[in-house]
Design a protein around this motif. Structure first.
Motif, PDB file in Angstrom:
ATOM      1  N   SER A 250      -4.987 -12.323  12.223  1.00  0.00           N
ATOM      2  CA  SER A 250      -5.629 -11.308  13.110  1.00  0.00           C
ATOM      3  C   SER A 250      -7.173 -11.412  12.733  1.00  0.00           C
ATOM      4  CB  SER A 250      -4.773  -9.805  13.125  1.00  0.00           C
ATOM      5  OG  SER A 250      -3.612  -9.940  13.366  1.00  0.00           O
ATOM      6  N   GLU A 251      -7.964 -11.050  13.999  1.00  0.00           N
ATOM      7  CA  GLU A 251      -9.226 -10.771  13.858  1.00  0.00           C
ATOM      8  C   GLU A 251      -9.593  -9.325  13.362  1.00  0.00           C
ATOM      9  OE1 GLU A 251     -11.602 -12.146  17.034  1.00  0.00           O
ATOM     10  OE2 GLU A 251     -10.882 -14.125  17.080  1.00  0.00           O
ATOM     11  N   THR A 252     -10.240  -9.064  12.246  1.00  0.00           N
ATOM     12  CA  THR A 252     -10.193  -7.713  11.716  1.00  0.00           C
ATOM     13  C   THR A 252     -11.156  -7.740  10.647  1.00  0.00           C
ATOM     14  OG1 THR A 252      -9.315  -6.070  10.715  1.00  0.00           O
ATOM     15  CG2 THR A 252      -8.336  -8.085  10.224  1.00  0.00           C
ATOM     16  N   ASP A 253     -11.782  -6.673  10.370  1.00  0.00           N
ATOM     17  CA  ASP A 253     -12.929  -6.373   9.483  1.00  0.00           C
ATOM     18  C   ASP A 253     -12.328  -6.064   8.092  1.00  0.00           C
ATOM     19  OD1 ASP A 253     -15.163  -7.074  10.893  1.00  0.00           O
ATOM     20  OD2 ASP A 253     -15.274  -4.676  11.408  1.00  0.00           O
ATOM     21  N   GLU A 254     -10.788  -6.025   8.089  1.00  0.00           N
ATOM     22  CA  GLU A 254     -10.166  -5.666   6.981  1.00  0.00           C
ATOM     23  C   GLU A 254      -9.576  -7.021   6.255  1.00  0.00           C
ATOM     24  OE1 GLU A 254      -9.972  -2.533   5.843  1.00  0.00           O
ATOM     25  OE2 GLU A 254     -11.257  -1.933   7.376  1.00  0.00           O
ATOM     26  N   PRO A 255      -9.145  -6.939   5.065  1.00  0.00           N
ATOM     27  CA  PRO A 255      -8.362  -8.034   4.537  1.00  0.00           C
ATOM     28  C   PRO A 255      -7.356  -8.295   5.327  1.00  0.00           C
ATOM     29  CG  PRO A 255      -9.323  -6.399   2.611  1.00  0.00           C
ATOM     30  CD  PRO A 255      -9.343  -5.799   3.784  1.00  0.00           C
ATOM     31  N   GLN A 256      -7.144  -9.669   5.488  1.00  0.00           N
ATOM     32  CA  GLN A 256      -6.084 -10.082   6.195  1.00  0.00           C
ATOM     33  C   GLN A 256      -4.413 -10.204   5.402  1.00  0.00           C
ATOM     34  OE1 GLN A 256      -9.021 -11.740   6.371  1.00  0.00           O
ATOM     35  NE2 GLN A 256      -9.314 -12.322   8.688  1.00  0.00           N
ATOM     36  N   ALA A 257      -4.830 -10.409   4.121  1.00  0.00           N
ATOM     37  CA  ALA A 257      -3.522 -10.461   3.394  1.00  0.00           C
ATOM     38  C   ALA A 257      -3.735  -9.931   1.963  1.00  0.00           C
ATOM     39  CB  ALA A 257      -3.344 -12.186   3.006  1.00  0.00           C
ATOM     40  N   THR A 258      -2.486  -9.423   1.500  1.00  0.00           N
ATOM     41  CA  THR A 258      -2.475  -8.828   0.065  1.00  0.00           C
ATOM     42  C   THR A 258      -1.568  -9.263  -0.618  1.00  0.00           C
ATOM     43  OG1 THR A 258      -3.502  -6.864   1.181  1.00  0.00           O
ATOM     44  CG2 THR A 258      -2.557  -6.617  -1.196  1.00  0.00           C
ATOM     45  N   LEU A 259      -1.542  -9.583  -1.882  1.00  0.00           N
ATOM     46  CA  LEU A 259      -0.400 -10.042  -2.707  1.00  0.00           C
ATOM     47  C   LEU A 259      -0.437  -9.110  -3.859  1.00  0.00           C
ATOM     48  CD1 LEU A 259       1.632 -12.123  -3.625  1.00  0.00           C
ATOM     49  CD2 LEU A 259      -0.193 -13.366  -4.875  1.00  0.00           C
ATOM     50  N   PHE A 260       0.844  -8.257  -4.309  1.00  0.00           N
ATOM     51  CA  PHE A 260       0.739  -7.184  -5.229  1.00  0.00           C
ATOM     52  C   PHE A 260       1.830  -7.670  -6.130  1.00  0.00           C
ATOM     53  CE2 PHE A 260       2.500  -3.142  -6.751  1.00  0.00           C
ATOM     54  CZ  PHE A 260       1.473  -2.824  -7.565  1.00  0.00           C
ATOM     55  N   ASP A 261       1.387  -7.379  -7.456  1.00  0.00           N
ATOM     56  CA  ASP A 261       2.603  -7.696  -8.530  1.00  0.00           C
ATOM     57  C   ASP A 261       2.999  -6.161  -9.238  1.00  0.00           C
ATOM     58  OD1 ASP A 261       4.144  -9.133 -10.518  1.00  0.00           O
ATOM     59  OD2 ASP A 261       2.471  -8.524 -11.922  1.00  0.00           O
ATOM     60  N   PRO A 262       4.119  -5.782  -8.970  1.00  0.00           N
ATOM     61  CA  PRO A 262       4.342  -4.398  -9.448  1.00  0.00           C
ATOM     62  C   PRO A 262       4.392  -4.162 -10.985  1.00  0.00           C
ATOM     63  CG  PRO A 262       6.054  -5.024  -7.662  1.00  0.00           C
ATOM     64  CD  PRO A 262       5.148  -6.398  -8.180  1.00  0.00           C
ATOM     65  N   ASP A 263       4.632  -5.235 -11.553  1.00  0.00           N
ATOM     66  CA  ASP A 263       4.706  -5.277 -13.013  1.00  0.00           C
ATOM     67  C   ASP A 263       3.252  -5.035 -13.764  1.00  0.00           C
ATOM     68  OD1 ASP A 263       7.476  -5.380 -13.252  1.00  0.00           O
ATOM     69  OD2 ASP A 263       7.600  -7.545 -13.524  1.00  0.00           O
ATOM     70  N   SER A 264       2.334  -5.895 -13.242  1.00  0.00           N
ATOM     71  CA  SER A 264       1.088  -5.923 -13.912  1.00  0.00           C
ATOM     72  C   SER A 264       0.133  -4.925 -12.965  1.00  0.00           C
ATOM     73  CB  SER A 264       0.553  -7.334 -13.789  1.00  0.00           C
ATOM     74  OG  SER A 264       0.110  -7.631 -12.445  1.00  0.00           O
ATOM     75  N   GLY A 265       0.529  -4.495 -12.086  1.00  0.00           N
ATOM     76  CA  GLY A 265      -0.379  -3.719 -11.331  1.00  0.00           C
ATOM     77  C   GLY A 265      -1.513  -4.573 -10.463  1.00  0.00           C
ATOM     78  N   ARG A 266      -1.682  -5.823 -10.683  1.00  0.00           N
ATOM     79  CA  ARG A 266      -2.746  -6.529 -10.091  1.00  0.00           C
ATOM     80  C   ARG A 266      -2.418  -6.754  -8.522  1.00  0.00           C
ATOM     81  NH1 ARG A 266      -2.024 -10.056 -14.726  1.00  0.00           N
ATOM     82  NH2 ARG A 266      -3.683  -9.776 -16.170  1.00  0.00           N
ATOM     83  N   ARG A 267      -3.612  -6.670  -7.789  1.00  0.00           N
ATOM     84  CA  ARG A 267      -3.467  -6.764  -6.349  1.00  0.00           C
ATOM     85  C   ARG A 267      -4.492  -7.758  -6.019  1.00  0.00           C
ATOM     86  NH1 ARG A 267      -1.486  -3.473  -2.389  1.00  0.00           N
ATOM     87  NH2 ARG A 267      -0.935  -2.049  -4.079  1.00  0.00           N
ATOM     88  N   LEU A 268      -4.139  -8.572  -5.126  1.00  0.00           N
ATOM     89  CA  LEU A 268      -5.200  -9.605  -4.555  1.00  0.00           C
ATOM     90  C   LEU A 268      -5.179  -9.535  -3.208  1.00  0.00           C
ATOM     91  CD1 LEU A 268      -6.723 -12.409  -5.006  1.00  0.00           C
ATOM     92  CD2 LEU A 268      -4.466 -13.534  -4.498  1.00  0.00           C
ATOM     93  N   THR A 269      -6.454  -9.301  -2.896  1.00  0.00           N
ATOM     94  CA  THR A 269      -6.634  -9.198  -1.183  1.00  0.00           C
ATOM     95  C   THR A 269      -7.314 -10.575  -0.995  1.00  0.00           C
ATOM     96  OG1 THR A 269      -8.608  -8.132  -1.305  1.00  0.00           O
ATOM     97  CG2 THR A 269      -6.484  -6.773  -1.159  1.00  0.00           C
ATOM     98  N   VAL A 270      -7.199 -11.045   0.574  1.00  0.00           N
ATOM     99  CA  VAL A 270      -7.706 -12.043   0.933  1.00  0.00           C
ATOM    100  C   VAL A 270      -8.472 -11.718   2.147  1.00  0.00           C
ATOM    101  CG1 VAL A 270      -7.422 -14.627   1.645  1.00  0.00           C
ATOM    102  CG2 VAL A 270      -5.864 -13.461   0.141  1.00  0.00           C
TER     103      VAL A 270
END
Length: 340
Positions: A250-270
């Motif tokens: 989708s065309e948006t100013d927000e990140p279009q994808a998010t990957l989250f690992d509950p164990d480490s708490g790391r969040r990757l946005t694209v």
């Protein structure tokens, strides 16, 4: 920081590392523009690598499944290894069965790049000669990697050509936000994509655009990746039991994808201005590759590849992957790692 990583055909291979003040460090090779390491803290402040990479150049040459590399001239597959521009047919290497994959036998991932470092930014350049791997036109390529204090790795791709050609660049980093050697099945993916491109048995997109509603491809709300692994679904079977599919963003100013690992708490946005995100969930990893951290199982990492639609050149008359003289190919993708 710059250090000698090894030698290939008597040429030195260097590793460049860029840092920020928040304990992130990204290491990149001049061979293939490979992102070899991304050291990042978890929610407890423990720092570890979140991408798959080898320890020696020989391993990259012998057995790398495009770990962390710049992919070009054309990311993804091209049906039959041929395409037409202005009524002329061009033949490419068939390095994936009957099809062309990721730029051919020696794509951008297997070339040395010129590198300039400016603090937290690396600028990589190379000129792809006319008819390299069968592609017309001399292509001048510039890729920049910039690490911000906010944990963003900003990748900008630029290219110009002397003849009308095709250009579709991406980066093929394998992300593992948890522990390398485990799977990504328990990680959550969210994606702003209302449709995906189905693939044939040989992984070539069919050219269709299928709504994600009611399918295992609906990531508009957070969903565990493992809920789609080994399911009785024709599309997932075509991709060897997981995802290897283009999603229309989708065309948006927000990140279009998010990957989250509950164990480490790391969040990757694209966040990207590219129209397509290819999600590859490491389906062809089979435990045969051993890294410093251990053996890599099936689904041991995920690639989030921003690009134009693979094989679009053979599906539509005005492909967005066509680049003409006087034009500049330009896309920008930001990968940001934070913690919850």
């Amino acid at each position: 920081m710059k250090r000698l990583f090894g030698h290939l055909n008597n040429e030195p291979i260097f590793e460049y590392t860029i840092f920020n003040q928040n304990n992130h460090a990204v290491s990149i090779l001049n061979y293939g523009g490979i992102i070899r390491k991304w050291m990042a803290p978890d929610r407890d402040g423990h720092i570890s690598n979140i991408v798959l990479g080898f320890e020696t150049i020989d391993e990259y040459v012998a057995s790398s499944p495009y770990f962390g590399a710049i992919i070009g001239r054309h990311a993804g597959r091209i049906d039959g290894g041929t395409f037409r521009i202005e009524d002329k047919t061009y033949s490419l290497a068939k390095n994936d069965g009957a099809n062309h994959l990721h730029g051919g036998n020696r794509g951008f991932d297997r070339h040395l790049w010129q590198v300039e470092q400016d603090d937290q930014r690396l600028t990589l350049t190379r000129t792809s000669p006319h008819m390299e791997e069968g592609y017309p036109g001399e292509l001048d390529v510039r890729v920049t990697y910039e690490l911000t204090e906010e944990g963003e790795l900003v990748i900008t791709y630029e290219a110009t050509t002397t003849e009308t050609t095709v250009c579709n660049l991406t980066n093929h980093t394998y992300f593992q936000l948890g522990r390398i050697g485990e799977t990504v099945a328990a990680q959550e993916l969210t994606m702003m994509a209302d449709a995906f491109a189905p693939i044939r048995k040989d992984s070539i997109p069919t050219g269709e655009r299928i709504p994600v509603e009611g399918t295992l491809f609906d990531f508009r709300r957070p969903r565990l990746l493992g809920t789609g692994f080994h399911k009785l679904d024709e599309q997932l079977e075509h991709a060897q039991g997981g995802y290897d599919h283009p999603f229309f963003l989708s065309e948006t100013d927000e990140p279009q994808a998010t990957l989250f690992d509950p164990d480490s708490g790391r969040r990757l946005t694209v966040k990207t201005d590219a129209p397509v995100l290819v999600v590859y969930s490491g389906n062809q990893l089979d435990g045969s590759l051993t890294l410093k951290e251990g053996k890599i199982p099936q689904y041991g990492a995920i690639c989030l590849e921003t690009q134009h639609l693979p094989n679009e050149i053979n599906e539509v008359t005005t492909s967005s992957a066509i680049l003409s003289p006087g034009e500049t190919y330009r896309t920008r993708t930001t990968y940001q790692v934070t913690t919850d």
